[in-house]
Write a protein that holds these residues in place. Sequence first.
Motif, PDB file in Angstrom:
ATOM      1  N   GLU A  28       0.825  -1.453   0.075  1.00 46.20           N
ATOM      2  CA  GLU A  28      -0.022  -0.022  -0.194  1.00 46.20           C
ATOM      3  C   GLU A  28       0.859   1.130  -0.023  1.00 46.20           C
ATOM      4  O   GLU A  28       0.492   2.225  -0.794  1.00 46.20           O
ATOM      5  CB  GLU A  28      -1.077  -0.245   1.274  1.00 46.20           C
ATOM      6  N   LEU A  31       2.327   1.751  -3.385  1.00 45.79           N
ATOM      7  CA  LEU A  31       1.293   2.217  -4.226  1.00 45.79           C
ATOM      8  C   LEU A  31       1.073   3.464  -4.347  1.00 45.79           C
ATOM      9  O   LEU A  31       0.867   4.573  -5.012  1.00 45.79           O
ATOM     10  CB  LEU A  31       0.005   1.220  -4.258  1.00 45.79           C
ATOM     11  N   GLN A  32       1.052   3.900  -3.120  1.00 51.07           N
ATOM     12  CA  GLN A  32       0.645   5.490  -2.582  1.00 51.07           C
ATOM     13  C   GLN A  32       1.972   6.268  -3.078  1.00 51.07           C
ATOM     14  O   GLN A  32       1.863   7.479  -3.646  1.00 51.07           O
ATOM     15  CB  GLN A  32       0.610   5.587  -0.896  1.00 51.07           C
ATOM     16  N   SER A  35       1.937   6.510  -6.859  1.00 53.46           N
ATOM     17  CA  SER A  35       0.807   7.469  -7.038  1.00 53.46           C
ATOM     18  C   SER A  35       1.314   8.935  -6.952  1.00 53.46           C
ATOM     19  O   SER A  35       0.889   9.836  -7.575  1.00 53.46           O
ATOM     20  CB  SER A  35      -0.579   7.197  -6.134  1.00 53.46           C
ATOM     21  N   GLU A  36       2.114   9.522  -5.906  1.00 54.21           N
ATOM     22  CA  GLU A  36       2.551  10.674  -5.535  1.00 54.21           C
ATOM     23  C   GLU A  36       3.628  10.993  -6.713  1.00 54.21           C
ATOM     24  O   GLU A  36       3.591  11.974  -7.302  1.00 54.21           O
ATOM     25  CB  GLU A  36       3.243  10.702  -4.208  1.00 54.21           C
ATOM     26  N   ASP A  38       3.761   9.521  -9.718  1.00 47.70           N
ATOM     27  CA  ASP A  38       2.871   9.831 -10.969  1.00 47.70           C
ATOM     28  C   ASP A  38       2.404  11.302 -11.015  1.00 47.70           C
ATOM     29  O   ASP A  38       2.386  12.065 -11.975  1.00 47.70           O
ATOM     30  CB  ASP A  38       1.728   8.817 -11.071  1.00 47.70           C
ATOM     31  N   GLN A  39       1.939  11.795  -9.781  1.00 46.46           N
ATOM     32  CA  GLN A  39       1.250  13.074  -9.981  1.00 46.46           C
ATOM     33  C   GLN A  39       2.081  14.026 -10.020  1.00 46.46           C
ATOM     34  O   GLN A  39       1.968  15.073 -10.858  1.00 46.46           O
ATOM     35  CB  GLN A  39       0.633  13.270  -8.406  1.00 46.46           C
ATOM     36  N   SER A  42       3.071  14.031 -13.724  1.00 43.81           N
ATOM     37  CA  SER A  42       2.164  14.845 -14.469  1.00 43.81           C
ATOM     38  C   SER A  42       2.249  16.392 -14.393  1.00 43.81           C
ATOM     39  O   SER A  42       2.294  17.115 -15.320  1.00 43.81           O
ATOM     40  CB  SER A  42       0.684  14.539 -13.841  1.00 43.81           C
TER      41      SER A  42
END
Length: 140
Positions: A28, A31-32, A35-36, A38-39, A42
């Motif tokens: 988890e 994945l978190q 995700s950070e 990935d942001q 972006s």
Amino acid sequence: EVVQVATATRSLEAEVGGVRKALGSSQEQTLQKLSEVDQAMSVFHGSFGSIRQELADAKQEWARSQDMLGQAISTLSQDFADFQRHSSTLQQKLQSDVYRVESGHRDEQERLSRAEAQIAGVAQNLYHTANEMILLKSER
């Protein structure tokens, strides 16, 4: 012995459960974090695209400025050439006028000198005539 195996199995199952929990929690968190990341990527891509657009706009503005500067230089060059032609024409006209005035002045000086010479001649004739008249009167 069966009791020992059962106890060992339970203990092993408890350890496997702990490892599963730890793995699940770790997954988890991974994945978190992904995700950070990935942001963040972006946002980075968005900023990079914005910078690219600003650079393209700046290049276009530079090209327009160069064109305008070229046009201004061309206009100034044409205006300067026109000014040079005009000043040359005026200088030639002024030189011509000065020559004409000087020539007229010389002509007037010559005419004045001739007139003075004629007047001096007339005056001399008048004095001679007057003297002759006086001599003729005295002889009578």
